[in-house]
Each structure stands twice: as structure tokens, then as C-alpha cells.
Design a protein around this motif. Structure first.
Motif, PDB file in Angstrom:
ATOM      1  N   TYR A   1      30.363  17.873   5.111  1.00 33.53           N
ATOM      2  CA  TYR A   1      30.172  19.079   5.903  1.00 33.53           C
ATOM      3  C   TYR A   1      29.266  20.053   5.145  1.00 33.53           C
ATOM      4  CZ  TYR A   1      33.791  17.611   9.159  1.00 33.53           C
ATOM      5  OH  TYR A   1      34.508  16.924  10.113  1.00 33.53           O
TER       6      TYR A   1
ATOM      7  N   LYS B   1      28.202  22.897   6.113  1.00 27.36           N
ATOM      8  CA  LYS B   1      28.650  24.286   6.244  1.00 27.36           C
ATOM      9  C   LYS B   1      29.584  24.653   5.108  1.00 27.36           C
ATOM     10  CE  LYS B   1      28.948  28.196   8.489  1.00 27.36           C
ATOM     11  NZ  LYS B   1      27.791  29.096   8.642  1.00 27.36           N
ATOM     12  N   ASN B   2      30.404  23.702   4.672  1.00 24.71           N
ATOM     13  CA  ASN B   2      31.300  23.961   3.549  1.00 24.71           C
ATOM     14  C   ASN B   2      30.506  24.290   2.295  1.00 24.71           C
ATOM     15  OD1 ASN B   2      33.088  23.085   5.478  1.00 24.71           O
ATOM     16  ND2 ASN B   2      34.191  21.674   4.136  1.00 24.71           N
TER      17      ASN B   2
ATOM     18  N   LYS C   1      36.673  19.881   7.176  1.00 22.98           N
ATOM     19  CA  LYS C   1      36.102  21.108   7.726  1.00 22.98           C
ATOM     20  C   LYS C   1      36.889  22.311   7.225  1.00 22.98           C
ATOM     21  CE  LYS C   1      34.169  20.869  11.693  1.00 22.98           C
ATOM     22  NZ  LYS C   1      33.858  20.800  13.156  1.00 22.98           N
TER      23      LYS C   1
ATOM     24  N   ARG D   1      37.810  25.867   7.541  1.00 26.40           N
ATOM     25  CA  ARG D   1      37.799  26.883   8.594  1.00 26.40           C
ATOM     26  C   ARG D   1      38.142  28.247   8.012  1.00 26.40           C
ATOM     27  NH1 ARG D   1      37.608  24.234  13.407  1.00 26.40           N
ATOM     28  NH2 ARG D   1      38.278  22.052  13.428  1.00 26.40           N
TER      29      ARG D   1
ATOM     30  N   SER E   1      38.358  32.284   9.260  1.00 27.99           N
ATOM     31  CA  SER E   1      38.271  33.233  10.373  1.00 27.99           C
ATOM     32  C   SER E   1      37.277  34.330  10.019  1.00 27.99           C
ATOM     33  CB  SER E   1      39.642  33.856  10.644  1.00 27.99           C
ATOM     34  OG  SER E   1      40.584  32.847  10.946  1.00 27.99           O
TER      35      SER E   1
ATOM     36  N   GLU F   1      41.466  34.591   3.805  1.00 28.30           N
ATOM     37  CA  GLU F   1      42.203  33.363   4.122  1.00 28.30           C
ATOM     38  C   GLU F   1      43.270  33.080   3.063  1.00 28.30           C
ATOM     39  OE1 GLU F   1      42.068  31.013   6.659  1.00 28.30           O
ATOM     40  OE2 GLU F   1      40.838  32.458   7.747  1.00 28.30           O
TER      41      GLU F   1
END
Length: 388
Positions: free
Chosen positions: A3, A5-6, A64, A66, A68, A101
Motif C-alpha cells: 500500500y 498510501k501507507n 491498509k 486507516r 480518520s 488514532e
């Protein structure tokens, strides 16, 4: 599946540009961009190196991650020039969202006290309608000081802010910023302090950021023009000055100063109120105890004595550090509700990254290294411990 994005999230968490990370990994900036866009996948060797550089487990890149978006660029109040740096803003917002988080996860084990700063914000909200004058700011600062029960010498300021529900963090902010603050979409206030500051300058930073949280809770900072940003800074500065040095408390002291334009004359008051010499003189000037000529002379002396860099007593007055997050870790780990390994595994992060995010010294976690969690009693702290 890797991933990208990570990778982008944890790179920005460290405040690294693609070029900087590429240099550490010995690949091109373009390669890092391709990894993040999932156009190409890094080699196994590169993945191991990325985990080591970015202080995460290799599994971090294959699940993934995640987060917020509880904080956005629009709501972060930066001090000084860094408000105009979009890259800087983005990195700090990633930091805020990741630490949020982690804090949410830790607080899930606790019965967290209510956020009283929201009550204070609502109480002073009626003064924000129309023009925000100095008179209104002075009144708001007085209400806030009474509400938070700040002691005359200001030594309980940091503790009082943490007790009110503010998450106070410290990190190497970098750039030209001293500190910054923001409200999350969940109505959680955060203040991030820079490091390598004296105790009295830290007090002013705390009061300044509290000013932003109360005076500018719904402002879109990214849309402000330069003069508008400067105005919000002046308002937060004036709030901090009034908040730390209420006129009814300091006027008698100012009247008794014989050489009002001499920086050394303020040293006893610096010790008494835990506020810098420069902040004390500025408050005296705004209250009319100095004329412009005396004010100019004062700052010439500040420059000559090099007090802009370090003032008398800066090394003697103890610097206080945020303690709320440490207390949460201590409660959870000392009661064996979970352990360090479980926290690391939950976020796929190495302990040194967690230490870095919260500026926790490595020695803090040593007593908990070999503990095992009693996972069958996952929420035992909720009814048992109410305050942190």
C-alpha cells in the motif's frame, strides 16, 4: 499487496520529503513517488530498509492503515511564517491524525473525563460576535483564567490545560513555528509545542495557543490573507499577555519598578510570574507604564545584552513537560490491560516511533518490557479508573 498510501503517511509523519527519503534509501525521488502511487513496488530489500528508516514493521506496508481525518489543514493555527508553507502544514496534519488514532486507542481503555474546554469555549463565544476588540480579549482572558483556576504564579498552567481536555504534545516542529494548535472534527483540542524552549517562553506559547482555541475556533486559516493571519496572531499574543499577566494582578508591581525601561528591573517579576522579561515589559507598555521612548530603549538594551536568545533565569526556572499521555500509558501498562507488544502490533509501529511521536524517553517503557496483557479483561480500567 504493497500500500503506497501507507508509505506516504509514515513518510509525512516523519516530516520527510520524497527526495529526503529517496536519499536515505539510495533511490530517486521519482522512485519514491512511484512507490506511493503504486506504479511500481519496492524490492524486498527496499521494504526492509523502509521499515528500519521509518520505524515501522514491514507488515505496516501490506495492511491498509486507516486514519480518520479528524484534523484538516484549514483548522491548524500556526505561529509565524510556517502558516504559508503548504507542505509543512500537510505533514503536521498527518502527524495530528496519526497521534489522534493512537490516543483514541489508548483512551478506549479508560473512562475519560469530559472535555471542559468546550464549556469554556461556549461561555466566551458570546464575546466573539462583531469586532474582536482588545477590551473583549481582556475580558475573555479573565473568564478563561478563572475557569481554569490558574495560580498567580502560572506554574499550574500546563497541568490545568491538560485537565481541561487539551492534548498537549511536544515535538520538533521545525521551520519558524514555535507551536501550533487545532480543534479536531470530534471537538478535541490539541496544542503541539516546539522543543528547546525555556520554561517561560513555553508558558507564553501555551497561553498563545489557548487564545487561538478560544478566539478562533472556526476560522479557516488557509484562506486568510497575510494581514488577516497577522491579525489573528496579534489577537492570540494579546490574549496570552492578558491571561498570564492580568492587569489587576501586575499593576501594583509595575508601579513599584524604579527603572521601568531597564530589562534587569523585570527579573524579580519573571521569577514571580514565570513569564519572560520581554513579555512583562510589553504588558507594562500596553498598560501605559512606559512611553514609546522608554519602550524603544528597553529593546535596544535587550539587543545589546543578547536577551533575545537567552534571558536571566532561563536555565534556573524548571521546564515542565506534558504528562497526560504518559499517565495514560502508565495506567494501562501498569495494570496490564495491554502490553507494549500489543500496542506496537496494533499499529504495526516500532516502539521508537511511538516514543518519538509523544516525545517519551526510552527509559519510561523499560519497566513494562516483559509484561503480558490480560486480554480477557480488556476494559477493566473503564469502571475502575475515571481520571487521568
Amino acid at each position: 499487496m504493497f500500500y503506497g498510501k501507507n508509505l506516504q503517511v509514515v513518510r509525512m509523519l516523519h516530516g520527510l520529503s520524497r527526495k529526503e527519503l529517496g536519499e536515505r534509501l539510495n533511490v530517486s525521488e521519482q522512485s519514491i513517488w512511484q512507490f506511493e502511487k503504486q506504479m511500481t513496488e519496492p524490492s524486498f530489500e527496499n521494504i526492509l530498509q523502509l521499515g528500519e528508516i521509518l520505524q515501522v514493521k514491514t507488515a505496516f506496508f501490506f495492511e491498509k492503515f486507516r486514519i480518520s481525518k479528524t484534523f484538516s489543514e484549514n483548522n491548524v493555527a500556526y505561529r509565524k511564517a510556517d502558516v504559508s508553507s503548504r507542505k509543512k502544514t500537510n505533514s503536521e496534519v498527518v502527524y495530528l491524525n496519526v497521534v489522534s488514532e493512537v490516543i483514541d486507542y489508548l483512551e478506549s481503555f479508560l473512562n475519560v473525563p469530559p472535555n471542559t474546554l468546550i464549556t469554556l469555549r461556549e461561555r466566551v463565544g458570546e464575546y466573539l460576535f462583531g469586532e474582536l476588540t482588545n477590551e473583549k480579549i481582556e475580558l475573555i482572558s479573565s473568564v478563561a483564567r478563572d475557569f481554569l483556576d490558574i495560580q498567580p504564579h502560572n506554574t499550574n498552567l500546563l497541568l490545568a490545560l491538560e485537565k481541561s481536555g487539551i492534548h498537549v504534545l511536544e515535538k520538533n516542529v521545525g521551520g519558524k513555528a514555535d507551536a501550533y494548535s487545532a480543534w479536531s472534527t470530534k471537538e478535541v483540542p490539541v496544542i503541539v509545542l516546539g522543543i528547546k524552549k525555556s520554561a517561560v517562553r513555553r508558558n507564553f506559547d501555551l497561553a498563545h495557543e489557548l487564545g487561538h482555541l478560544l478566539l478562533h475556533p472556526h476560522i479557516d486559516f488557509l484562506t486568510l490573507e497575510k494581514n488577516e493571519r497577522q491579525q489573528t496572531e496579534r489577537e492570540a499574543d494579546y490574549f496570552a499577555s492578558c491571561f498570564l499577566l492580568p492587569s489587576q494582578m501586575v499593576s501594583k508591581d509595575f508601579k513599584e519598578i524604579k527603572k521601568i525601561s531597564n530589562p534587569e528591573s523585570y527579573i524579580p517579576l519573571k521569577s514571580k510570574y514565570n513569564v519572560s522579561i520581554q513579555a512583562l515589559e510589553m504588558r507594562a507598555y500596553k498598560l501605559g507604564f512606559l512611553i514609546p521612548k522608554q519602550h524603544s530603549y528597553f529593546y535596544r538594551q535587550i539587543s545589546i545584552k543578547d536577551y533575545k536568545v537567552e534571558e536571566p533565569l532561563d536555565r534556573e526556572i524548571t521546564l515542565k513537560r506534558p504528562g497526560k499521555i504518559r499517565s495514560i500509558f502508565h495506567l494501562i501498562l501498569s495494570n496490564q490491560i495491554t502490553n507494549l507488544g500489543s500496542i506496537e502490533e496494533h499499529f504495526k509501529m516500532e516502539r521508537r516511533l511511538i516514543e518519538e511521536m509523544f516525545s517519551i524517553e526510552p527509559d519510561f517503557f523499560i519497566p513494562y518490557e516483559k509484561q503480558e496483557a490480560f486480554t480477557s479483561f480488556n476494559n477493566v480500567l473503564r469502571p475502575k479508573f475515571g481520571a487521568i
